[in-house]
Motif scaffolding. Structure first.
Motif, PDB file in Angstrom:
ATOM      1  N   GLU A  66       0.836  -1.186   0.000  1.00 37.39           N
ATOM      2  CA  GLU A  66       0.000   0.000   0.000  1.00 37.39           C
ATOM      3  C   GLU A  66       0.878   1.247   0.000  1.00 37.39           C
ATOM      4  OE1 GLU A  66      -3.177   0.104  -0.305  1.00 37.39           O
ATOM      5  OE2 GLU A  66      -3.541  -2.051  -0.164  1.00 37.39           O
ATOM      6  N   HIS A  67       0.433   2.257  -0.770  1.00 35.40           N
ATOM      7  CA  HIS A  67       1.118   3.537  -0.773  1.00 35.40           C
ATOM      8  C   HIS A  67       0.291   4.504   0.058  1.00 35.40           C
ATOM      9  CE1 HIS A  67       3.954   6.488  -2.366  1.00 35.40           C
ATOM     10  NE2 HIS A  67       2.937   7.335  -2.493  1.00 35.40           N
ATOM     11  N   PRO A  68       0.925   5.283   0.938  1.00 32.38           N
ATOM     12  CA  PRO A  68       0.153   6.214   1.768  1.00 32.38           C
ATOM     13  C   PRO A  68      -0.721   7.128   0.907  1.00 32.38           C
ATOM     14  CG  PRO A  68       2.430   6.094   2.524  1.00 32.38           C
ATOM     15  CD  PRO A  68       2.375   5.324   1.229  1.00 32.38           C
ATOM     16  N   ASP A  69      -1.963   7.275   1.306  1.00 34.05           N
ATOM     17  CA  ASP A  69      -2.910   8.115   0.584  1.00 34.05           C
ATOM     18  C   ASP A  69      -3.467   9.142   1.560  1.00 34.05           C
ATOM     19  OD1 ASP A  69      -4.766   9.280  -1.031  1.00 34.05           O
ATOM     20  OD2 ASP A  69      -6.070   7.534  -1.211  1.00 34.05           O
ATOM     21  N   PRO A  70      -2.815  10.297   1.682  1.00 33.04           N
ATOM     22  CA  PRO A  70      -3.244  11.297   2.667  1.00 33.04           C
ATOM     23  C   PRO A  70      -4.686  11.747   2.464  1.00 33.04           C
ATOM     24  CG  PRO A  70      -1.068  11.838   1.795  1.00 33.04           C
ATOM     25  CD  PRO A  70      -1.607  10.720   0.952  1.00 33.04           C
ATOM     26  N   VAL A  71      -5.142  11.828   1.221  1.00 32.83           N
ATOM     27  CA  VAL A  71      -6.505  12.281   0.958  1.00 32.83           C
ATOM     28  C   VAL A  71      -7.514  11.298   1.545  1.00 32.83           C
ATOM     29  CG1 VAL A  71      -8.238  12.700  -0.829  1.00 32.83           C
ATOM     30  CG2 VAL A  71      -5.933  13.629  -1.084  1.00 32.83           C
ATOM     31  N   GLY A  72      -7.307  10.014   1.271  1.00 28.42           N
ATOM     32  CA  GLY A  72      -8.219   9.006   1.797  1.00 28.42           C
ATOM     33  C   GLY A  72      -8.249   8.990   3.311  1.00 28.42           C
ATOM     34  N   GLU A  73      -7.061   9.115   3.918  1.00 33.01           N
ATOM     35  CA  GLU A  73      -6.989   9.115   5.381  1.00 33.01           C
ATOM     36  C   GLU A  73      -7.685  10.340   5.960  1.00 33.01           C
ATOM     37  OE1 GLU A  73      -2.871   8.893   6.233  1.00 33.01           O
ATOM     38  OE2 GLU A  73      -2.606   6.878   5.385  1.00 33.01           O
ATOM     39  N   HIS A  74      -7.513  11.499   5.320  1.00 33.70           N
ATOM     40  CA  HIS A  74      -8.136  12.721   5.807  1.00 33.70           C
ATOM     41  C   HIS A  74      -9.665  12.635   5.743  1.00 33.70           C
ATOM     42  CE1 HIS A  74      -8.933  16.870   6.674  1.00 33.70           C
ATOM     43  NE2 HIS A  74      -9.331  17.158   5.441  1.00 33.70           N
ATOM     44  N   LEU A 131     -15.170  12.024   8.296  1.00 35.25           N
ATOM     45  CA  LEU A 131     -16.421  11.302   8.511  1.00 35.25           C
ATOM     46  C   LEU A 131     -16.491  10.705   9.915  1.00 35.25           C
ATOM     47  CD1 LEU A 131     -17.202   9.468   5.146  1.00 35.25           C
ATOM     48  CD2 LEU A 131     -18.345  11.447   6.162  1.00 35.25           C
ATOM     49  N   ALA A 132     -15.337  10.396  10.493  1.00 37.51           N
ATOM     50  CA  ALA A 132     -15.338   9.845  11.848  1.00 37.51           C
ATOM     51  C   ALA A 132     -15.902  10.844  12.852  1.00 37.51           C
ATOM     52  CB  ALA A 132     -13.924   9.436  12.245  1.00 37.51           C
ATOM     53  N   GLY A 133     -15.818  12.126  12.520  1.00 33.27           N
ATOM     54  CA  GLY A 133     -16.341  13.144  13.412  1.00 33.27           C
ATOM     55  C   GLY A 133     -17.764  13.568  13.098  1.00 33.27           C
ATOM     56  N   ALA A 134     -18.411  12.910  12.123  1.00 34.65           N
ATOM     57  CA  ALA A 134     -19.778  13.273  11.754  1.00 34.65           C
ATOM     58  C   ALA A 134     -20.761  12.830  12.829  1.00 34.65           C
ATOM     59  CB  ALA A 134     -20.147  12.644  10.415  1.00 34.65           C
ATOM     60  N   ALA A 135     -21.839  13.597  12.961  1.00 32.30           N
ATOM     61  CA  ALA A 135     -22.845  13.279  13.976  1.00 32.30           C
ATOM     62  C   ALA A 135     -23.534  11.956  13.693  1.00 32.30           C
ATOM     63  CB  ALA A 135     -23.869  14.408  14.055  1.00 32.30           C
ATOM     64  N   GLU A 136     -23.756  11.660  12.430  1.00 33.02           N
ATOM     65  CA  GLU A 136     -24.461  10.426  12.053  1.00 33.02           C
ATOM     66  C   GLU A 136     -23.990  10.000  10.677  1.00 33.02           C
ATOM     67  OE1 GLU A 136     -29.080   8.729  11.591  1.00 33.02           O
ATOM     68  OE2 GLU A 136     -28.680  10.873  11.875  1.00 33.02           O
ATOM     69  N   LEU A 137     -23.892   8.698  10.491  1.00 31.35           N
ATOM     70  CA  LEU A 137     -23.469   8.156   9.206  1.00 31.35           C
ATOM     71  C   LEU A 137     -24.518   7.184   8.684  1.00 31.35           C
ATOM     72  CD1 LEU A 137     -19.678   7.373   9.800  1.00 31.35           C
ATOM     73  CD2 LEU A 137     -20.644   9.259   8.469  1.00 31.35           C
ATOM     74  N   PRO A 138     -24.611   7.019   7.369  1.00 29.84           N
ATOM     75  CA  PRO A 138     -25.475   5.977   6.825  1.00 29.84           C
ATOM     76  C   PRO A 138     -25.065   4.605   7.342  1.00 29.84           C
ATOM     77  CG  PRO A 138     -24.749   7.486   5.095  1.00 29.84           C
ATOM     78  CD  PRO A 138     -23.942   7.812   6.317  1.00 29.84           C
TER      79      PRO A 138
END
Length: 315
Positions: free
Chosen positions: A62-70, A75-82
């Motif tokens: 795997e190559h580090p993907d800063p965009v995907g990680e960001h 989304l981890a901080g979202a109030a609610e997820l699907p």
């Protein structure tokens, strides 16, 4: 289409994160999955190609993907997820990769400009290309400067539909009614008619709005306006029957349709316009003059809905 996901196209820019938030809310509202699609940068794609050609087991898989990680952190901080959130890393050019993903999507949501967009440009080339050729509706969410003060919140503004009674396809009208039903709001239907040559020009004439119960004609409407409202009423009848819970306002306006839709976008949750199915190659950037103008100047999200070819079903 209810089982198809909402796809959010992200590149890590603030523009795409605004689109991601819109897509998250839409997926929750529709009760469907959210797919976060990220087209890998050229450098990552080149690394992957070299790794594949060398088949060197000593190289990391795997190559580090800063965009995907960001984006995952956002989304981890979202109030609610699907209930279902999927992440897809795509290869190839941005327009082509998203067009392929769109084949199985309910809609694709993207920002008006990407990470490398010039500040003076209202609509980026990738957004324009995807909106011009995707087989599903494409929602373009404007950047913060354009949308400042626009809209009435996630469920307070109406859905505005640009309608040409004789030309707008059923797919476009149905999409507007579906969005209004999901939001519990009104569809405002805007059609424009030509101003006949006259010594006195009509400037900024107000909307002639009619309620859901029927055509309100007090005799003051000009003949072209009266005929436009009657054409609207006839065209909308089957959709009102299908979505009886959706209030409808009809507006017949003189002059330029795009200008009126842009004005309406200031207080709308969403503006819906149609796109004729391209007769040219898949790379065609022709989306129609009204859709093009609204995408460039609207103050809120715009959905460009394609007309499906005869015999082809939506995803």
């Amino acid at each position: 289409m209810s089982n198809a996901p909402v796809v959010a196209a992200v590149d890590g820019s603030d523009h795409s994160l605004r689109a991601l938030e819109w897509a998250r809310t839409e997926a929750l509202r529709r009760g469907t999955a959210l797919v976060v699609a990220h087209v890998l940068s050229d450098s990552v794609q080149l690394y992957a190609a070299r790794r594949s050609s060398l088949a060197d087991p000593s190289q990391p898989k795997e190559h580090p993907d800063p965009v995907g990680e960001h984006v995952r952190d956002v989304l981890a901080g979202a109030a609610e997820l699907p209930a279902e959130v999927r992440y897809e890393s795509l290869e190839g050019s941005v327009p082509e990769a998203l067009r392929v993903t769109a084949e199985q999507a309910l809609m694709v949501v993207m920002g008006s400009r990407g990470r490398g967009g010039f500040a003076a440009l209202l609509l980026g080339s990738n957004s324009r290309a995807v909106a011009s050729s995707a087989v599903c509706p494409v929602v373009v969410v404007p950047h913060a400067e354009r949308s400042a003060g626009a809209g009435a919140g996630p469920s307070g503004g109406r859905v505005v539909l640009g309608l040409h009674a004789a030309e707008t396809a059923d797919d476009v009208v149905a999409f507007a009614f579906t969005e209004a039903a999901a939001r519990g709001t009104t569809v405002q239907v805007v059609s424009a008619y030509a101003i006949p040559p006259a010594p006195v020009m009509v400037v900024d004439a107000p909307f002639q709005v009619i309620p859901p119960e029927g055509l309100a004609d007090d005799g003051n409407a000009v003949p072209a306006e009266r005929e436009m409202l009657r054409s609207q009423t006839e065209r909308l009848a089957p959709f009102r029957a299908r979505w009886p819970q959706v209030p409808v306002e009809q507006a017949a306006v003189p002059g330029d349709a795009a200008e009126r839709l842009v004005t309406a976008s200031r207080s709308a949750d969403l503006v819906v316009v149609g796109r004729h199915h391209p007769r040219r190659s898949v790379g065609s950037l022709m989306i129609g003059s009204v859709a093009h103008a609204v995408l460039h100047h609207a103050h809120g999200p715009v959905a460009v809905v394609p007309t499906l070819p005869d015999g082809e079903d939506a995803p």
